[in-house]
Design a protein around this motif. Structure first.
Motif, PDB file in Angstrom:
ATOM      1  N   GLU A   4      -1.578 -37.695-131.118  1.00 30.80           N
ATOM      2  CA  GLU A   4      -2.083 -38.675-130.159  1.00 30.80           C
ATOM      3  C   GLU A   4      -0.947 -39.465-129.523  1.00 30.80           C
ATOM      4  N   LEU A   5      -0.004 -39.888-130.330  1.00 31.86           N
ATOM      5  CA  LEU A   5       1.141 -40.624-129.793  1.00 31.86           C
ATOM      6  C   LEU A   5       1.986 -39.749-128.874  1.00 31.86           C
ATOM      7  N   LEU A   6       2.182 -38.494-129.265  1.00 34.87           N
ATOM      8  CA  LEU A   6       2.946 -37.580-128.414  1.00 34.87           C
ATOM      9  C   LEU A   6       2.236 -37.349-127.083  1.00 34.87           C
ATOM     10  N   ALA A   7       0.928 -37.175-127.125  1.00 33.14           N
ATOM     11  CA  ALA A   7       0.165 -36.964-125.890  1.00 33.14           C
ATOM     12  C   ALA A   7       0.322 -38.163-124.957  1.00 33.14           C
ATOM     13  N   LYS A   8       0.245 -39.364-125.517  1.00 30.20           N
ATOM     14  CA  LYS A   8       0.426 -40.570-124.693  1.00 30.20           C
ATOM     15  C   LYS A   8       1.844 -40.651-124.139  1.00 30.20           C
ATOM     16  N   GLU A   9       2.809 -40.242-124.938  1.00 26.78           N
ATOM     17  CA  GLU A   9       4.200 -40.233-124.470  1.00 26.78           C
ATOM     18  C   GLU A   9       4.366 -39.219-123.340  1.00 26.78           C
ATOM     19  N   TYR A  10       3.728 -38.062-123.471  1.00 27.04           N
ATOM     20  CA  TYR A  10       3.797 -37.062-122.405  1.00 27.04           C
ATOM     21  C   TYR A  10       3.162 -37.599-121.128  1.00 27.04           C
ATOM     22  N   LEU A  11       2.068 -38.351-121.255  1.00 24.95           N
ATOM     23  CA  LEU A  11       1.439 -38.948-120.073  1.00 24.95           C
ATOM     24  C   LEU A  11       2.405 -39.910-119.384  1.00 24.95           C
ATOM     25  N   ARG A  12       3.090 -40.718-120.164  1.00 25.54           N
ATOM     26  CA  ARG A  12       4.082 -41.634-119.590  1.00 25.54           C
ATOM     27  C   ARG A  12       5.152 -40.855-118.833  1.00 25.54           C
ATOM     28  N   LYS A  13       5.613 -39.763-119.443  1.00 26.00           N
ATOM     29  CA  LYS A  13       6.657 -38.953-118.821  1.00 26.00           C
ATOM     30  C   LYS A  13       6.177 -38.328-117.510  1.00 26.00           C
ATOM     31  N   VAL A  14       4.949 -37.807-117.492  1.00 23.33           N
ATOM     32  CA  VAL A  14       4.479 -37.157-116.261  1.00 23.33           C
ATOM     33  C   VAL A  14       4.234 -38.170-115.153  1.00 23.33           C
ATOM     34  N   LYS A  15       3.831 -39.376-115.515  1.00 32.47           N
ATOM     35  CA  LYS A  15       3.656 -40.405-114.480  1.00 32.47           C
ATOM     36  C   LYS A  15       4.998 -40.769-113.847  1.00 32.47           C
ATOM     37  N   ARG A  17       7.560 -38.683-113.702  1.00 32.92           N
ATOM     38  CA  ARG A  17       8.012 -37.496-112.970  1.00 32.92           C
ATOM     39  C   ARG A  17       7.297 -37.315-111.643  1.00 32.92           C
ATOM     40  N   ILE A  18       6.015 -37.680-111.571  1.00 28.08           N
ATOM     41  CA  ILE A  18       5.321 -37.508-110.290  1.00 28.08           C
ATOM     42  C   ILE A  18       5.901 -38.459-109.248  1.00 28.08           C
ATOM     43  N   GLU A  19       6.382 -39.602-109.684  1.00 28.28           N
ATOM     44  CA  GLU A  19       7.066 -40.512-108.762  1.00 28.28           C
ATOM     45  C   GLU A  19       8.357 -39.863-108.244  1.00 28.28           C
ATOM     46  N   ALA A  20       9.075 -39.212-109.134  1.00 26.68           N
ATOM     47  CA  ALA A  20      10.298 -38.503-108.731  1.00 26.68           C
ATOM     48  C   ALA A  20       9.953 -37.363-107.767  1.00 26.68           C
ATOM     49  N   VAL A  21       8.849 -36.683-108.021  1.00 22.08           N
ATOM     50  CA  VAL A  21       8.410 -35.591-107.146  1.00 22.08           C
ATOM     51  C   VAL A  21       8.120 -36.115-105.743  1.00 22.08           C
ATOM     52  N   TYR A  30      11.815 -29.361-101.164  1.00 22.96           N
ATOM     53  CA  TYR A  30      10.588 -28.699-101.581  1.00 22.96           C
ATOM     54  C   TYR A  30      10.785 -27.780-102.786  1.00 22.96           C
ATOM     55  N   ASP A  31      11.949 -27.164-102.908  1.00 22.36           N
ATOM     56  CA  ASP A  31      12.220 -26.327-104.076  1.00 22.36           C
ATOM     57  C   ASP A  31      12.230 -27.183-105.341  1.00 22.36           C
ATOM     58  N   ASP A  32      12.801 -28.378-105.260  1.00 22.66           N
ATOM     59  CA  ASP A  32      12.814 -29.277-106.409  1.00 22.66           C
ATOM     60  C   ASP A  32      11.416 -29.803-106.722  1.00 22.66           C
ATOM     61  N   VAL A  33      10.608 -29.993-105.713  1.00 25.46           N
ATOM     62  CA  VAL A  33       9.222 -30.401-105.922  1.00 25.46           C
ATOM     63  C   VAL A  33       8.502 -29.349-106.761  1.00 25.46           C
ATOM     64  N   VAL A  34       8.653 -28.091-106.400  1.00 21.83           N
ATOM     65  CA  VAL A  34       7.989 -27.009-107.127  1.00 21.83           C
ATOM     66  C   VAL A  34       8.479 -26.969-108.574  1.00 21.83           C
ATOM     67  N   ARG A  35       9.761 -27.056-108.757  1.00 21.57           N
ATOM     68  CA  ARG A  35      10.343 -27.025-110.106  1.00 21.57           C
ATOM     69  C   ARG A  35       9.819 -28.180-110.963  1.00 21.57           C
ATOM     70  N   GLU A  36       9.826 -29.375-110.417  1.00 22.31           N
ATOM     71  CA  GLU A  36       9.359 -30.535-111.179  1.00 22.31           C
ATOM     72  C   GLU A  36       7.852 -30.483-111.429  1.00 22.31           C
ATOM     73  N   CYS A  37       7.105 -29.965-110.478  1.00 25.64           N
ATOM     74  CA  CYS A  37       5.662 -29.808-110.688  1.00 25.64           C
ATOM     75  C   CYS A  37       5.392 -28.880-111.866  1.00 25.64           C
ATOM     76  N   GLN A  38       6.178 -27.821-111.976  1.00 26.75           N
ATOM     77  CA  GLN A  38       6.011 -26.914-113.117  1.00 26.75           C
ATOM     78  C   GLN A  38       6.248 -27.656-114.425  1.00 26.75           C
ATOM     79  N   ARG A 124      -2.400 -30.787-106.428  1.00 27.36           N
ATOM     80  CA  ARG A 124      -2.990 -30.138-107.603  1.00 27.36           C
ATOM     81  C   ARG A 124      -2.474 -30.765-108.894  1.00 27.36           C
ATOM     82  N   VAL A 125      -1.204 -31.097-108.928  1.00 31.28           N
ATOM     83  CA  VAL A 125      -0.614 -31.719-110.113  1.00 31.28           C
ATOM     84  C   VAL A 125      -1.148 -33.145-110.288  1.00 31.28           C
ATOM     85  N   GLU A 126      -1.282 -33.892-109.209  1.00 33.29           N
ATOM     86  CA  GLU A 126      -1.858 -35.235-109.307  1.00 33.29           C
ATOM     87  C   GLU A 126      -3.268 -35.186-109.894  1.00 33.29           C
TER      88      GLU A 126
END
Length: 139
Positions: A4-15, A17-21, A30-38, A124-126
């Motif tokens: 549960e803690l790891l899942a919450k940490e992953y959520l923090r990380k993806v939030k 990263r989407i700002e970076a995207v 756009y190539d970096d967008v695709v890479r980061e979305c993956q 789609r990632v959002e």
């Protein structure tokens, strides 16, 4: 650290990263967008597996593993599992090309992806981020 803690940490990380995207998109990278979305999709799926108490395999595309535990997923994920799986598989296939380029015909990285493709992946990632966040609340 428990799942549960790891899942919450992953959520923090993806939030983060989407700002970076979004910044990369604004700079036409756009190539970096695709890479980061993956990477975001990979973190979300592995976060979901961790939330379920499953140690994810050490591969980039864990869509098949997620499918194997379909009955343990929240209903919102079960309903959209085909789209989630498709997104993971698509982006995993694009992963190395977005990072290294097309080595067969030497297409420059900046020419591999266009604005529409990058925008589509962001949307789609959002959506997947929102599903992940909602799922963590439902458990």
């Amino acid at each position: 650290m428990n799942g549960e803690l790891l899942a919450k940490e992953y959520l923090r990380k993806v939030k983060n990263r989407i700002e970076a995207v979004r910044l990369l998109f604004s700079r036409d990278a756009y190539d970096d967008v695709v890479r980061e979305c993956q990477e975001i999709v990979e973190l979300i799926l592995k976060g979901m597996l961790r939330k379920l108490g499953i140690d994810p395999p050490l591969i980039h595309d864990v869509a098949d593993t997620i499918r194997a535990y379909k009955n343990r997923l929240p209903s919102s994920w079960q309903k959209e599992l085909d789209e989630i799986s498709d997104l993971s598989k698509e982006l995993s296939q694009e992963r190395s090309q977005a990072f290294y380029g097309d080595e067969e015909d030497f297409t420059p990285l900046l020419e591999l992806y266009d604005k529409d493709t990058a925008h589509n992946y962001i949307k789609r990632v959002e959506h997947l981020i929102a599903l992940f966040e909602q799922a963590l609340k439902e458990f």
